[in-house]
Design a protein around this motif. Structure first.
Motif, PDB file in Angstrom:
ATOM      1  N   SER B  53      13.289  23.726   1.797  1.00 40.74           N
ATOM      2  CA  SER B  53      12.518  23.275   0.636  1.00 40.74           C
ATOM      3  C   SER B  53      11.593  22.121   1.033  1.00 40.74           C
ATOM      4  O   SER B  53      11.608  21.670   2.187  1.00 40.74           O
ATOM      5  N   VAL B  54      10.799  21.685   0.072  1.00 38.60           N
ATOM      6  CA  VAL B  54       9.904  20.548   0.321  1.00 38.60           C
ATOM      7  C   VAL B  54      10.121  19.514  -0.786  1.00 38.60           C
ATOM      8  O   VAL B  54      10.690  19.832  -1.834  1.00 38.60           O
ATOM      9  N   VAL B  55       9.675  18.308  -0.517  1.00 41.75           N
ATOM     10  CA  VAL B  55       9.651  17.290  -1.563  1.00 41.75           C
ATOM     11  C   VAL B  55       8.237  16.712  -1.602  1.00 41.75           C
ATOM     12  O   VAL B  55       7.620  16.525  -0.543  1.00 41.75           O
ATOM     13  N   ILE B  56       7.733  16.515  -2.803  1.00 36.67           N
ATOM     14  CA  ILE B  56       6.358  16.012  -2.974  1.00 36.67           C
ATOM     15  C   ILE B  56       6.441  14.633  -3.609  1.00 36.67           C
ATOM     16  O   ILE B  56       6.991  14.475  -4.704  1.00 36.67           O
ATOM     17  N   LEU B  57       5.908  13.639  -2.903  1.00 38.14           N
ATOM     18  CA  LEU B  57       6.037  12.241  -3.323  1.00 38.14           C
ATOM     19  C   LEU B  57       4.669  11.597  -3.465  1.00 38.14           C
ATOM     20  O   LEU B  57       3.734  11.940  -2.726  1.00 38.14           O
ATOM     21  N   ALA B  58       4.564  10.637  -4.376  1.00 40.85           N
ATOM     22  CA  ALA B  58       3.352   9.815  -4.445  1.00 40.85           C
ATOM     23  C   ALA B  58       3.383   8.822  -3.292  1.00 40.85           C
ATOM     24  O   ALA B  58       4.432   8.244  -3.010  1.00 40.85           O
ATOM     25  N   ALA B  59       2.251   8.660  -2.624  1.00 40.21           N
ATOM     26  CA  ALA B  59       2.183   7.664  -1.545  1.00 40.21           C
ATOM     27  C   ALA B  59       2.462   6.277  -2.131  1.00 40.21           C
ATOM     28  O   ALA B  59       2.303   6.057  -3.327  1.00 40.21           O
ATOM     29  N   SER B  60       2.897   5.373  -1.292  1.00 41.02           N
ATOM     30  CA  SER B  60       3.255   4.037  -1.773  1.00 41.02           C
ATOM     31  C   SER B  60       2.061   3.308  -2.356  1.00 41.02           C
ATOM     32  O   SER B  60       0.991   3.274  -1.752  1.00 41.02           O
ATOM     33  N   TYR B  61       2.261   2.675  -3.517  1.00 37.46           N
ATOM     34  CA  TYR B  61       1.173   1.884  -4.096  1.00 37.46           C
ATOM     35  C   TYR B  61       0.955   0.591  -3.332  1.00 37.46           C
ATOM     36  O   TYR B  61      -0.014  -0.125  -3.585  1.00 37.46           O
ATOM     37  N   HIS B  62       1.826   0.280  -2.396  1.00 34.12           N
ATOM     38  CA  HIS B  62       1.594  -0.892  -1.544  1.00 34.12           C
ATOM     39  C   HIS B  62       0.547  -0.580  -0.471  1.00 34.12           C
ATOM     40  O   HIS B  62       0.055  -1.481   0.197  1.00 34.12           O
ATOM     41  N   ARG B  63       0.249   0.697  -0.257  1.00 35.04           N
ATOM     42  CA  ARG B  63      -0.630   1.055   0.859  1.00 35.04           C
ATOM     43  C   ARG B  63      -1.844   1.857   0.421  1.00 35.04           C
ATOM     44  O   ARG B  63      -2.391   2.626   1.190  1.00 35.04           O
ATOM     45  N   GLY B  64      -2.261   1.726  -0.807  1.00 37.05           N
ATOM     46  CA  GLY B  64      -3.466   2.439  -1.238  1.00 37.05           C
ATOM     47  C   GLY B  64      -3.306   3.013  -2.625  1.00 37.05           C
ATOM     48  O   GLY B  64      -2.523   2.512  -3.426  1.00 37.05           O
ATOM     49  N   LYS B  65      -4.058   4.075  -2.874  1.00 34.25           N
ATOM     50  CA  LYS B  65      -4.064   4.635  -4.224  1.00 34.25           C
ATOM     51  C   LYS B  65      -3.035   5.752  -4.324  1.00 34.25           C
ATOM     52  O   LYS B  65      -3.299   6.891  -3.945  1.00 34.25           O
ATOM     53  N   ALA B  66      -1.876   5.433  -4.822  1.00 34.06           N
ATOM     54  CA  ALA B  66      -0.847   6.453  -5.024  1.00 34.06           C
ATOM     55  C   ALA B  66      -1.297   7.394  -6.128  1.00 34.06           C
ATOM     56  O   ALA B  66      -1.883   6.965  -7.127  1.00 34.06           O
ATOM     57  N   ALA B  67      -1.038   8.688  -5.944  1.00 33.86           N
ATOM     58  CA  ALA B  67      -1.397   9.646  -6.985  1.00 33.86           C
ATOM     59  C   ALA B  67      -0.595   9.349  -8.252  1.00 33.86           C
ATOM     60  O   ALA B  67       0.528   8.849  -8.190  1.00 33.86           O
ATOM     61  N   GLU B  68      -1.176   9.688  -9.388  1.00 28.16           N
ATOM     62  CA  GLU B  68      -0.511   9.447 -10.666  1.00 28.16           C
ATOM     63  C   GLU B  68       0.754  10.303 -10.777  1.00 28.16           C
ATOM     64  O   GLU B  68       0.822  11.393 -10.222  1.00 28.16           O
ATOM     65  N   GLY B 131      18.302  20.596   2.221  1.00 29.26           N
ATOM     66  CA  GLY B 131      17.490  21.656   2.826  1.00 29.26           C
ATOM     67  C   GLY B 131      16.018  21.312   2.930  1.00 29.26           C
ATOM     68  O   GLY B 131      15.167  22.217   2.907  1.00 29.26           O
ATOM     69  N   ILE B 132      15.702  20.031   3.058  1.00 27.09           N
ATOM     70  CA  ILE B 132      14.287  19.632   3.021  1.00 27.09           C
ATOM     71  C   ILE B 132      13.650  19.767   4.399  1.00 27.09           C
ATOM     72  O   ILE B 132      14.090  19.137   5.361  1.00 27.09           O
ATOM     73  N   ARG B 133      12.607  20.585   4.493  1.00 28.69           N
ATOM     74  CA  ARG B 133      11.891  20.784   5.739  1.00 28.69           C
ATOM     75  C   ARG B 133      10.632  19.917   5.799  1.00 28.69           C
ATOM     76  O   ARG B 133      10.292  19.395   6.859  1.00 28.69           O
ATOM     77  N   TYR B 134       9.933  19.800   4.677  1.00 31.75           N
ATOM     78  CA  TYR B 134       8.661  19.046   4.690  1.00 31.75           C
ATOM     79  C   TYR B 134       8.662  17.955   3.624  1.00 31.75           C
ATOM     80  O   TYR B 134       9.196  18.148   2.532  1.00 31.75           O
ATOM     81  N   ILE B 135       8.040  16.835   3.963  1.00 31.32           N
ATOM     82  CA  ILE B 135       7.702  15.810   2.969  1.00 31.32           C
ATOM     83  C   ILE B 135       6.192  15.845   2.794  1.00 31.32           C
ATOM     84  O   ILE B 135       5.448  15.843   3.771  1.00 31.32           O
ATOM     85  N   VAL B 136       5.761  15.908   1.536  1.00 38.52           N
ATOM     86  CA  VAL B 136       4.324  15.884   1.229  1.00 38.52           C
ATOM     87  C   VAL B 136       4.024  14.579   0.502  1.00 38.52           C
ATOM     88  O   VAL B 136       4.626  14.283  -0.533  1.00 38.52           O
ATOM     89  N   TRP B 137       3.086  13.818   1.059  1.00 37.07           N
ATOM     90  CA  TRP B 137       2.684  12.538   0.444  1.00 37.07           C
ATOM     91  C   TRP B 137       1.343  12.737  -0.244  1.00 37.07           C
ATOM     92  O   TRP B 137       0.364  13.106   0.404  1.00 37.07           O
ATOM     93  N   LEU B 138       1.307  12.447  -1.531  1.00 41.86           N
ATOM     94  CA  LEU B 138       0.044  12.593  -2.274  1.00 41.86           C
ATOM     95  C   LEU B 138      -0.582  11.230  -2.501  1.00 41.86           C
ATOM     96  O   LEU B 138       0.079  10.322  -3.018  1.00 41.86           O
ATOM     97  N   ASP B 139      -1.844  11.096  -2.108  1.00 41.51           N
ATOM     98  CA  ASP B 139      -2.576   9.902  -2.538  1.00 41.51           C
ATOM     99  C   ASP B 139      -3.944  10.309  -3.053  1.00 41.51           C
ATOM    100  O   ASP B 139      -4.434  11.393  -2.774  1.00 41.51           O
ATOM    101  N   GLY B 140      -4.510   9.430  -3.827  1.00 38.17           N
ATOM    102  CA  GLY B 140      -5.805   9.718  -4.434  1.00 38.17           C
ATOM    103  C   GLY B 140      -5.782   9.372  -5.905  1.00 38.17           C
ATOM    104  O   GLY B 140      -4.775   8.887  -6.424  1.00 38.17           O
ATOM    105  N   THR B 141      -6.893   9.623  -6.558  1.00 33.89           N
ATOM    106  CA  THR B 141      -6.998   9.221  -7.951  1.00 33.89           C
ATOM    107  C   THR B 141      -8.128   9.990  -8.638  1.00 33.89           C
ATOM    108  O   THR B 141      -8.950  10.624  -7.972  1.00 33.89           O
ATOM    109  N   THR B 142      -8.147   9.918  -9.940  1.00 33.55           N
ATOM    110  CA  THR B 142      -9.267  10.445 -10.722  1.00 33.55           C
ATOM    111  C   THR B 142      -9.996   9.263 -11.335  1.00 33.55           C
ATOM    112  O   THR B 142      -9.376   8.440 -12.018  1.00 33.55           O
TER     113      THR B 142
END
Lengths: 197, 236
Positions: B53-68, B131-142
């Motif tokens: 499986s995968v887990v999708i996380l917001a990137a850290s707000y300490h290091r830029g624009k974490a996704a909402e 069962g986690i194979r991938y970590i996905v880090w989301l950053d960005g904003t609207t």
């Protein structure tokens, strides 16, 4: 009654109900007494509408106790609640040390007050670490931050999320850095300080 | 390294209106004009075995624009959908299980920190349990990038109405960095950039033409991310 209802519309109240996870860490080989002062266990923050958009009341006390119970149970080999430092000094077998957290400061910003457009929460805890005889070894200030977007949630829900993140931030800092504090290494873990290069 | 680019998908409202007949315009009037660009850069072969499986996380707000938070939830839903649906572990379940190692302050800053993290007591076992194979880090904003016009409404004894035109532009720009926990490496990046213009013309009745840029970016990124994770092809 109408006045009471209108009044309640001008105030926001937040109580932290969420549980805190136990840290996934190797426990330190210490038997520690845990002292929660009333000021921590019953901590309530109140801010008047003059500085916020309305009156805010944040009840942090029970959540503080849940947070530190979960943290210390994983951080140390054995913990036991104590009511005073004097009682801790009488403990048999003796504690390796006594730890007592307190809230030194709590602040928040609302979306309209910050460039991020999010609710931001700052908490500064003081972690007092005592020797078994009650002598203060170190007061370690731990500053924590949490932020949360509104995402269609109410202001109270966003505030609760930001507070939970700030409290987790404090617990994460303590879990990762407690054993790196020079005074803790020297006095509790009995490690010889290494000479700086 | 593989670099696949699909651009730009322009979705002008005026082009779509005639196709759908007389009943559709009222529905489509809620849509503004958007252009989207999706890019993928793959460093290593990916793919998911049964039970992974995968887990999708917001990137850290300490290091830029974490996704909402709602964008992270939306992308997770998109990745779970479709013929090649991917199992996604809920963000909170993951961060609770791995606490304190994926908090905004303590999360690894790059895939190079993975070996050190996985060597910590209990961490690799806990990840394997889920069962986690991938970590996905989301950053960005609207963000709102431009806007103008004016619209005024009035009401009187004989009725009311609005006159004028107001418009604005939104840019939804997001990156998904994929880390492979099995290979302890940076698997690559998927990014989506959607630019949209919304407007509300009014001649008595205001007619909102809204470009839902964040929603479009979520769908584009989710679809591309699902392909990225499940397509076992090597990097090109």
């Amino acid at each position: 009654m109408i006045l009471a209802l209108l009044g309640s519309g001008c105030a926001a109240s937040v109580a932290i109900e969420r549980p805190f996870p136990p840290p996934l860490i190797e426990p330190l080989p210490l038997r520690v007494g845990v002292l929660y002062a009333d000021s921590l266990a019953n901590y309530v923050y109140h801010e008047e509408a003059a500085t916020a958009d309305r009156d805010w009341t944040v009840q942090l006390g029970p959540a503080n106790v849940r947070l530190f119970d979960a943290l210390f149970a994983s951080l140390f080999r054995e913990t036991k609640r104590v009511s005073t430092l004097e009682a801790a000094a009488q403990e048999v077998p003796p504690f390796d040390g006594v730890i007592s957290p307190s809230v030194d400061a709590f602040e928040f910003s609302l979306p309209g007050q910050a460039a991020t457009g999010q609710v931001g929460v700052w908490i500064r805890y003081n972690l007092d670490v005592y020797a078994r005889d009650g002598q203060l070894i170190v007061r370690w200030p731990v500053t924590a931050y949490g932020q949360s977007g509104t995402d269609g949630a109410s202001d109270e829900e966003s505030m609760e999320r930001a507070i939970v993140l700030a409290m987790r931030d404090a617990a994460a800092t303590i879990a990762v850095d407690f054993a790196r504090q020079p005074k803790v290494r020297e006095s509790l873990l009995h490690e010889t300080p290494t000479a700086s290069p | 390294m593989k670099l696949r680019r699909r651009l730009p998908d322009t979705l002008p409202m005026t082009r779509r209106l005639p196709i759908l007949g007389m009943g559709a315009p009222l529905i489509l009037l809620a849509t503004g004009c958007m252009t989207s660009r999706v890019e993928e850069s793959k460093n290593v072969a990916t793919g998911l075995a049964a039970g992974e499986s995968v887990v999708i996380l917001a990137a850290s707000y300490h290091r830029g624009k974490a996704a909402e938070d709602d964008f992270v939830a939306c992308v997770s839903d998109q990745v779970r959908k479709g013929d090649s649906a991917v199992a996604v572990v809920p963000e909170r379940q993951f961060t609770d299980a791995l606490f304190p190692w994926f908090e905004p302050r303590t999360a690894p800053q790059s895939a190079e920190a993975l070996p050190e993290l996985l060597a910590r007591p209990g961490v690799a076992d806990r990840i394997e349990q889920h069962g986690i194979r991938y970590i996905v880090w989301l950053d960005g904003t609207t963000e709102r990038t431009n806007g103008g016009g004016s619209l005024s409404c009035a009401i009187g004894p004989g009725g009311g109405g609005c006159f004028g035109l107001t418009w604005w532009e939104d840019d939804a720009s997001y990156d998904a960095a994929v880390w492979d926990l099995k290979q302890k490496s940076d698997a690559g990046t998927v990014s989506a950039d959607v630019h949209g213009t919304s407007m509300i013309p009014a001649l008595l009745i205001p007619v909102p033409l809204i470009a839902r840029t964040q929603s479009a970016a979520c769908k584009d990124l989710g679809r591309e991310l699902r392909e990225f994770l499940t397509d076992a092809g090597p990097p090109t």
